[in-house]
Design an enzyme around this catalytic site. Structure first.
Site, mmCIF file in Angstrom:
data_model
loop_
_atom_site.group_PDB
_atom_site.id
_atom_site.type_symbol
_atom_site.label_atom_id
_atom_site.label_comp_id
_atom_site.label_asym_id
_atom_site.label_seq_id
_atom_site.Cartn_x
_atom_site.Cartn_y
_atom_site.Cartn_z
ATOM 1 N N ASP A 180 0.888 -1.168 0.000
ATOM 2 C CA ASP A 180 0.000 0.000 0.000
ATOM 3 C C ASP A 180 0.918 1.207 0.000
ATOM 4 O OD1 ASP A 180 -1.654 2.133 0.394
ATOM 5 O OD2 ASP A 180 -2.400 1.498 2.363
ATOM 6 N N GLU A 239 -1.533 -1.156 -3.978
ATOM 7 C CA GLU A 239 -2.644 -0.240 -3.676
ATOM 8 C C GLU A 239 -2.145 1.197 -3.623
ATOM 9 O OE1 GLU A 239 -4.961 0.868 0.467
ATOM 10 O OE2 GLU A 239 -4.166 -1.152 0.211
ATOM 11 N N ASP A 263 -7.717 3.036 -3.293
ATOM 12 C CA ASP A 263 -8.272 3.248 -1.953
ATOM 13 C C ASP A 263 -8.681 4.718 -1.832
ATOM 14 O OD1 ASP A 263 -8.987 3.346 0.694
ATOM 15 O OD2 ASP A 263 -6.965 3.155 1.473
ATOM 16 N N LYS A 315 -13.700 0.003 2.583
ATOM 17 C CA LYS A 315 -13.694 0.530 3.950
ATOM 18 C C LYS A 315 -15.045 1.208 4.163
ATOM 19 C CE LYS A 315 -8.713 1.520 4.152
ATOM 20 N NZ LYS A 315 -7.710 2.608 3.995
ATOM 21 N N ARG A 324 -9.199 -0.080 9.703
ATOM 22 C CA ARG A 324 -8.481 1.188 9.745
ATOM 23 C C ARG A 324 -7.509 1.121 10.912
ATOM 24 N NH1 ARG A 324 -11.077 4.985 6.261
ATOM 25 N NH2 ARG A 324 -8.988 5.853 6.189
ATOM 26 N N SER A 325 -6.463 1.977 10.856
ATOM 27 C CA SER A 325 -5.449 1.919 11.917
ATOM 28 C C SER A 325 -6.059 2.267 13.268
ATOM 29 C CB SER A 325 -4.297 2.868 11.592
ATOM 30 O OG SER A 325 -4.782 4.185 11.493
ATOM 31 N N LYS A 365 -7.355 -7.013 4.031
ATOM 32 C CA LYS A 365 -6.160 -6.408 4.620
ATOM 33 C C LYS A 365 -6.232 -6.438 6.141
ATOM 34 C CE LYS A 365 -4.130 -2.761 3.180
ATOM 35 N NZ LYS A 365 -4.032 -1.315 2.962
#
Length: 424
Positions: free
Chosen positions: A242, A285, A311, A336, A365-366, A387
């Site tokens: 990514d 990505e 993304d 997402k 998401r982080s 992912k």
């Protein structure tokens, strides 16, 4: 089926990065309960749904979400009470209409999405089944191959690694348990390989992978390959990237940062093409800036040994996905749901992609939460791969356990065979 929404509650909680998030709880007349909280990304595309925060510097540095909680209690809740919890589209469309802005700025994309998840979960609870089974409409037959973000790029004290995530994809098995074991084994071995390379223990990065040891992507990929080979998984684990290149793009010069220099779109595509000839990539990505549609179309033509994913370019938006399909800008997209802001819109995006030969790749998401609804999406939609973060820290480990549990609970289920999709 019918079961009416009886109550809608909300409160502020914190995510895995200790940033406030709004959590919504929906109860139905039958006593079913669903809870939802929107995650937040670190690299956030400009076209994503708006995240409503208080902006009060004295509370969580301005990140608190009491305004969002109030919007749930005073605007969304009264509108949803009495609605059929099984009519997800009507629920989501009611909130979109109440908001009345293209990016959900009024009520907040995080507010609407948290309520959307809560309704979705309450519907599954009313049917007394896991949400992934409610999505699939039957027992699942496959679970996705997890892709692990084990080296994290970005800006460090001594270097800037332009590419954001270096991933491994353990695809050469039909067992999710063994795929997880391979990834964990390689991740731990990579710690030893990096320590030898650096002369000291590798740093833990902000996304819980190892901090990038070099500004040269090829050096990092070679160290990852050394760890994979040392574990004996050379023909079972491939790579993914990514790049998150919008973060490293300079709009004035139209150039990208790479190995300490500024390069053009064509240079970056050529460099990525060279990497795909030396290493086996499942996907790359966000290779280019989120507005470089022409560049993406060129990347798809040039990068024949890997899948090109969008993304920040597509942000789970059906309209942007349609543009991507018409211009041949990507082969697939990162799903997402919080980017677009409702379960229905995310499902529509996935459906559009499926009908037009594009791959949907769900991703957390982080700034996630332990029970991230994206896992139910991954499993219920039976996508090929998804992912994940590095196999370190609770909410990331929980996602792996989720896959193994779902697999074990579903007779005849196996790891998705992604080999027909691979281009190397």
């Amino acid at each position: 089926m019918e079961d009416r929404i009886a109550s809608v509650r909300a409160q502020q909680i914190i995510d895995c990065k200790c940033r406030p998030a709004v959590e919504v709880e929906i109860r139905t007349e039958s006593g079913a309960v669903g809870r939802g909280a929107a995650p937040t990304g670190t690299s956030v595309g400009m076209h994503e749904a708006f995240v409503l925060r208080d902006g009060d510097p004295s509370s969580y540095n301005g990140l608190s979400v009491h305004k969002a909680v109030d919007k749930v209690l005073n605007v969304i809740g009264p509108a949803l009470v009495g609605m059929n919890v099984f009519d997800q589209r009507a629920i989501d469309e009611k909130m979109i209409a109440l908001d009345g802005t293209p990016d959900k700025r009024n009520l907040g994309g995080n507010t609407i999405y948290s309520a959307s998840i809560a309704a979705f979960r309450a519907a599954a609870d009313a049917r007394r089944m896991p949400l992934y089974k409610h999505i699939a409409g039957r027992d699942i037959r496959t679970v996705p191959v997890p892709c692990f973000n084990i080296v994290n790029g970005g800006r460090y004290e001594t270097l800037t690694q332009a590419f954001n995530e270096f991933l491994i994809v353990p695809y050469g098995t039909d067992s999710i348990d063994f795929a997880v074991e391979m990834a964990v084994t390689v991740f731990q071995k990579l710690g030893e390989v990096l320590a030898k390379h650096l002369g000291h223990k590798p740093q833990v990065a902000s996304s819980y992978g190892y901090a990038a040891p070099s500004d040269d992507p090829e050096v990092i990929l070679s160290l990852m390959r050394e760890a994979i080979d040392a574990c004996g998984y050379g023909d079972r684990i491939a790579f993914a990237l990514d790049c998150a290149s919008s973060e490293m793009y300079d709009s004035e010069t139209g150039t990208y940062l790479l190995k300490g220099s500024r390069v053009s779109t064509d240079d970056l595509i050529a460099y990525a093409k060279g990497l795909t000839e030396k290493f086996d990539f499942v996907f790359i990505e966000d290779l280019l800036d989120e507005n470089d549609w022409d560049g993406y179309a060129k990347a798809v033509r040039e990068l024949t040994r890997t899948i090109v994913l969008g993304d920040d370019l597509t942000v789970t938006s059906p309209a942007l996905l349609q543009r991507a399909h018409e211009t041949h800008a990507v082969d697939g997209f990162i799903l997402k749901p919080n980017q677009v802001g409702t379960i229905t819109e995310a499902m529509d995006a996935h459906r559009f992609a499926s009908e037009h030969g594009m791959i949907s790749v769900p991703s957390g998401r982080s700034g996630g939460v332990v029970d991230d609804v994206v896992m139910d999406f991954s499993v219920g939609l039976e996508v090929p791969f998804q992912k994940n973060g590095a196999p370190r820290s609770g909410e990331r480990i929980e996602k792996l356990n989720f896959l193994m549990r779902a697999n074990a609970a579903s007779p005849g289920c196996r790891l998705y065979d992604i080999r027909p999709l691979l281009r190397f």
